[in-house]
Scaffold this active site. Structure first.
Site, PDB file in Angstrom:
ATOM      1  N   ARG D 255      -5.559   1.312  -7.684  1.00 21.20           N
ATOM      2  CA  ARG D 255      -4.495   1.033  -6.720  1.00 21.20           C
ATOM      3  C   ARG D 255      -3.556  -0.005  -7.320  1.00 21.20           C
ATOM      4  NH1 ARG D 255      -5.937  -2.225  -1.920  1.00 21.20           N
ATOM      5  NH2 ARG D 255      -4.479  -3.658  -2.906  1.00 21.20           N
ATOM      6  N   HIS D 259      -1.982  -2.559  -0.827  1.00 17.39           N
ATOM      7  CA  HIS D 259      -2.641  -1.625   0.084  1.00 17.39           C
ATOM      8  C   HIS D 259      -1.612  -0.958   1.000  1.00 17.39           C
ATOM      9  CE1 HIS D 259      -5.289  -0.062   3.165  1.00 17.39           C
ATOM     10  NE2 HIS D 259      -4.657  -0.771   4.073  1.00 17.39           N
ATOM     11  N   TYR D 268      -5.984 -11.690  -4.227  1.00 19.96           N
ATOM     12  CA  TYR D 268      -7.292 -11.141  -4.602  1.00 19.96           C
ATOM     13  C   TYR D 268      -7.284 -10.268  -5.849  1.00 19.96           C
ATOM     14  CZ  TYR D 268      -5.522  -7.089  -1.915  1.00 19.96           C
ATOM     15  OH  TYR D 268      -4.779  -6.044  -1.459  1.00 19.96           O
TER      16      TYR D 268
END
Ligand SMILES: Cc1ncc(C[n+]2csc(CCOP(=O)(O)OP(=O)(O)O)c2C)c(N)n1
Ligand SMILES: Cc1ncc(C[n+]2csc(CCOP(=O)(O)OP(=O)(O)O)c2C)c(N)n1
Ligand SMILES: [Mg+2]
Ligand SMILES: [Mg+2]
Lengths: 358, 324, 324, 358
Positions: D255, D259, D268
């Site tokens: 990814r 998100h 993160y």
């Protein structure tokens, strides 16, 4: 992600055939241990057989029969230390006997009497879990939580072949693996979920094949061989204590009795197969092994059985002499700090029923 | 008409409806080989084959989730949840999908799934075999709920549910599966959803009930004979609700006691009381009283009779209201 | 005292409570590394370590189920459900275990788990990010429920939940996470469960509300200024319910409108109405009215404002009642 | 129970490196097919990139970005027949484009407008599934139900790495296997579930290892290689149509975007890793392959991109020219035969709001 070997598809066995072909010994088990295991199995067997009678006599309610599951219950429990926790399903309702829980308590549970509830912390035996598979995350959480506190305890959780279809099993197993919780997932594969055969439950070749999906070892044992179950569980416990996380143990057996006293399996089961399985039942198998080893004498066997019968006689007597439960118990224990309405409700109920209920 | 036990009436309904519509299929744990743990689906697998009476894996969310897909393939699945409390794992599918999928398709697809389960206590069973979960269902948008109290309605409401274009949950009073016998019409028999039944006429006070609380309310009405003329309204369907019948009875008697087995807080009896408090305030000659289960887990069965609404409690509430 | 956003007050509470009691731990999806998708748990992982602020696998039933086990090991877990509608997979564990386990142990063990989640609509989000699921929780025996409407209460009620010996569900009005700012006491701050808050005093009519419906009710009270003196009662905790405050206000004003965002049928507003219909019938000068969400899925966000209770609808109901 | 080979841990690839080392061809794919696949990927990519812009411009709401997932979406979908169904998660929100669903419809979905909802039966594309993993049993049920009716259709269901932790995934996969439903379980392993890395999601060595637990084949493909995904899916579809049941396909990707538009991954994620992954993104890789094969000219590429841009320009125009939704839609479609209260509610609401809502 961990490197995990594919599940062992071989069924591990310690006890050989009726002639002793294949008998081996488990390292580290003394004669005392072997007899203690026998005592555990007889106690469980006696509890089960008496319970079926008590049910017929109307002395307990519906009861989930575990006949022929004693080997896996006793064998697995024997691999634990006292600090370790056991999470039973209804199929292992009496496993607390092996931890000193009075037979009367368990009988009271099946009698629907409040004295059938115990404090799990007193025995390190969780409450009997009625909904399928939901105890698996509890065991994972307890084991993880103990580990977080630096405590040494493991958890052993029992569930059935049918339970592996539930989301709760899946989520619990995955949590256990991710948290590397010291827990043994003991799957009682008795090949039936009430009337549903395991072949209609899963297409997996073996249930132990599920382990790889969680990155944990999966092992298969003969669930009718108490020593094989003991040995496999002991290894799993050792791994768990060493910080290596959970193990999935598939214990293969056969439900050679109805699901429960309310069940009539004639509609769905092959009775010939059941009869055949009953000849291979686990207590007799272990008894044969002990006799071949010369560890068990007739007198010992008699005495152990007589003791177990006494436990049950006294257990049912004690359970039956519990005074009728007070209706106040309807309102107790749900909350530590209950909403005020509950006290009002109880007062009203007492006024109406005059303290008794018919 | 033949006399049938309540559970026999359900079984009869299945035989009729599966014969009538080849898109109807039954699925659940132990519904096939064993014919259901209460034998509600007995004989279906033999008669209609294992594809129309399916023993599923032990997975309630999986049952309801695949039922959604089966609807999309043109089936009308009837899902059995083995017991009330074992329907909870399926609540997520129910709330997020079953009740919303038609809406999501702009009305393009139908989801005529029926979910049925035995419910309620009084049967001396281990814990979690006694719940009355109707509130979880009735509060959920997109879901209809019906609860029969007689063998005839057990057949008729189930038939209505199976034929209804919307998802319907049917709760069956397991206490009365084999204790209640009654006349049941042969062949096709449909009891429309949303029509209450005046189980007993009266003029002084109305007992509003559904499911196993209806016979109990009738017994309470008997106990009050001589003191008061008691009407018993059997709602039959919680959603759609027959508000008209409810308000008519409240207008007639002016006194309403609602009897519900489920825990009190925000149970369906509260909805009935709220409807009355909104729409019948001028008719009411006293408070609206509720006789319900309590805000505690359904108890150990040796004292379950204290938990369950009893004739004594209903009579007490009625007397209180009559004396108001 | 410092001014804080509602979500900052929650974060503040966590810092205080995790510091205060080393048995408190936070767990959930994305609560650690990311500090929560709304940042309610920001900074906890860094400060207290990854074992006390745990990023879990994506499995809500697993989260709540392991929390039960964690309680048995002496922890006080605080579980985050990422959104209202994503708490439904955990309902089974909640109903069958969280609410019953203490009872099952004869009171021997405590299950002081806190479950918190953002709830409610109005945030222009895709479907299933807008639910108001309090009814499912409050109807469940063994479970307490609190819903704050101010930053101070968001901190205080969460602290009360964490310290409470029983399982508590906290629903946080996500609409107000970053739109509502208020004075929040520094350090330890506990708002006891079961005590309502008189958000505004009045004499003619009471608006009963909780969570995000409280500011809305206050706006409605403003809109009615000049017409009527409107009292706004913020329940704060649904179970235990502050019946005394509710009945006192009803006795004072005689007119009650309950405002609830959740779907109407058997929602918590029905419970409030039922309590009033039972215990305040002689005080009521008119019907008890409910302004609520509807019995349909929470809609597409372009028309969500029509679904959500609005000042217009509350004012309309109030006027209707005042004119009764 | 079926005999199933252990999951292939090798990542299947068709497209080689930038120099073409390792390039191979997929049997049966014509040049027309190769170009059609390219067109699909460009359409998906253009939709995604424009959507991020539209979001910044306030023209659509929160949006789940799927940049670098186009290969697995286009590749898997291309292996289906028109009668086959697709069950997307929010990550595949635009996959209907490949089935003729107007861009305006999907854009309207992200705009929160009722015109964003379609009838799945018109495109054999199920509604966008927002709750994680819950669409897996839907796909199993549809595929099983079609098979029961003697229809030939399969289902393809997309879900993420995080989704494999959910009970719904587990129950759906198991149902699919037990019913031998013709369904392909396509796991988009983009290695993140919002901020949670797949290493915190499972201890399994690979996600494909979960397949054995369901008794179904598990295969792994390079999810950035459209042809590998196509080929693996085609094989799975063939098996499904032949009555051999479901297949679990793990498509490994990364990814390389947030998100969703609301997410800030800097807290993160390792941004260097993301940058590196972006250089390997899937559309460019396929374009390189096609150019090495000599199948794609500059003009063709230009034209395909221009067409896709047009689709989006017109799509957003159409979406934005939808008239404001009538509030009556709040009450529509929930029930085919609604409870009477709903009509009362609407009448009251119209009276109060006078037909409009601010
Ligand atoms: C969630 C849930 N669903 C259904 C049931 C009803 N039920 C009780 S036992 C059983 C079969 C369990 O089979 P298995 O897991 O193999 O365990 P076994 O009974 O064979 O020990 C079922 C379906 C239940 N107790 N819980
Ligand atoms: C049941 C449920 N829980 C939580 C969420 C919130 N949520 C949305 S996306 C997401 C992560 C999903 O990760 P993954 O399955 O890997 O799919 P990806 O987003 O990477 O495509 C989460 C937790 C949700 N949508 N549904
Ligand atoms: Mg079994
Ligand atoms: Mg992912």
């Amino acid at each position: 992600m961990a490197q995990i070997a594919a599940a062992e598809h071989e069924l591990r066995r310690v006890i050989g055939d009726a002639e002793g072909l294949g008998d081996r010994e488990v390292e580290g088990l003394s004669e005392g241990d072997l007899l203690a295991l026998y005592r555990d199995m007889i106690l469980l067997r006696t509890y089960d057989e008496r319970s079926v009678v008590y049910h017929r006599q109307g002395r307990i309610g519906t009861y989930a029969i575990y006949w022929n599951h004693e080997a896996m219950q006793a064998g697995a429990a024997y691999a634990l230390a006292d600090d370790d926790w056991i999470f039973p399903s209804y199929r292992e309702s009496a496993i607390g006997l092996l931890r000193g829980l009075p037979a009367a308590t368990i009988l009271s549970w099946w009698r629907g009497h409040p004295s059938g509830w115990w404090n799990p912390a007193d025995y390190n035996v969780a409450s009997i879990c009625v909904p399928i598979a939901t105890q698996v995350p509890h065991a994972a959480g307890l084991a993880w939580g103990k580990r977080l506190r630096g405590e040494d305890a493991c958890a052993l959780v029992f569930f059935g072949d049918g339970a592996t279809s539930e989301g709760a099993f899946h989520e619990g197993a995955n949590f256990a693996a991710v948290m590397q919780a010291p827990v043994v997932l003991l799957c009682n594969n008795n090949q039936w979920a009430i009337s549903t055969p395991v072949s209609a439950q899963t297409r997996a070749e073996t249930l132990a094949d599920k382990a790889a999906g969680y990155g944990m070892p999966g092992v298969r044992v003969d669930g009718l061989d108490v020593l094989a179950v003991y040995e496999a569980t002991r290894e799993a416990v050792e791994r768990a204590r060493a910080g290596e996380g959970p193990t999935f143990v598939e214990a293969l057996s056969y439900r050679a009795a109805p699901h429960a006293t309310a069940d009539d399996p004639t509609a769905y089961i092959d009775l010939e197969r059941v009869e055949e399985e009953r000849t291979r039942e686990c207590v007799g198998r272990y008894e044969g092994y002990l006799r071949r080893l010369g560890v068990l004498t007739d007198e010992q066997a008699e005495q152990i059985k007589a003791e177990a019968a006494d436990v049950m006689r006294e257990g049912i007597k004690a359970a039956e002499s519990e005074p009728p439960a007070d209706i106040g118990l309807v309102f107790e224990h749900a909350y530590a700090d209950p909403p005020p309405q509950l006290a009002e409700d109880l007062a009203e109920l007492r006024r109406i029923l005059g303290g008794s209920v018919g | 008409m033949a006399e049938k036990l309540l559970v026999e009436a359900i079984n009869d309904c299945f035989h009729v409806e599966l014969e009538r519509d080849e898109n109807v299929m039954v699925m659940g744990e132990d519904v096939g080989r064993a014919g259901g743990v209460f034998r509600a689906t007995a004989g279906l697998r033999d008669r209609f084959g294992p594809d129309r009476c399916v023993d599923t894996p032990l997975a309630e969310a999986g049952i309801l989730g695949t039922a959604v897909g089966l609807c999309m393939a043109g089936w009308r699945p009837v899902c059995e949840m083995q017991y009330d409390a074992f329907s909870y794992p399926a609540l997520d599918q129910l709330i997020t999908h079953v009740g919303r999928y038609r809406w999501r398709t702009g009305g393009g697809m139908e989801f005529p799934v029926t979910i049925r389960m035995p419910y309620g206590g009084g049967v001396r069973a281990p814990e979690l075999h006694d719940d009355s979960p109707e509130t979880y269902y009735v509060h959920t948008p997109g879901i209809k709920v019906a609860i029969p109290s007689t063998p005839a309605d057990a057949k008729g409401l189930l038939a209505a549910a199976i034929r209804d274009p919307d998802p319907v949950v049917i709760l069956e009073p397991k206490l009365h599966y084999r204790t209640l016998r009654g006349e049941v019409p042969e062949g096709e028999h449909v009891t429309p959803l949303g029509k209450a039944r005046l189980a007993r006429e009266g003029t002084d006070l109305t007992l509003v009930a559904y499911g196993s609380m209806v016979p109990l309310s009738e017994a309470a009405a008997d106990a009050l004979a001589g003191e008061a003329s008691v009407e018993v309204l059997d709602l039959r369907s919680l959603k759609p609700l027959d508000e008209e019948a409810l308000l008519a009875s409240a207008a007639k008697t002016g006194r309403v006691v609602i009897v519900q087995e489920a825990p009190r807080v925000a149970g369906f009896a509260a909805e009935i009381a709220a409807v009355l408090a909104e729409k019948a305030i001028l008719d009411l000659q006293g408070p609206v009283l509720r006789v319900t289960g309590y805000d505690v887990p359904y108890p150990y069965w040796q004292i379950e009779d204290a938990y369950m609404p009893s004739v004594e409690r209903v009579v007490d509430a009625a007397r209180k209201l009559l004396a108001f």
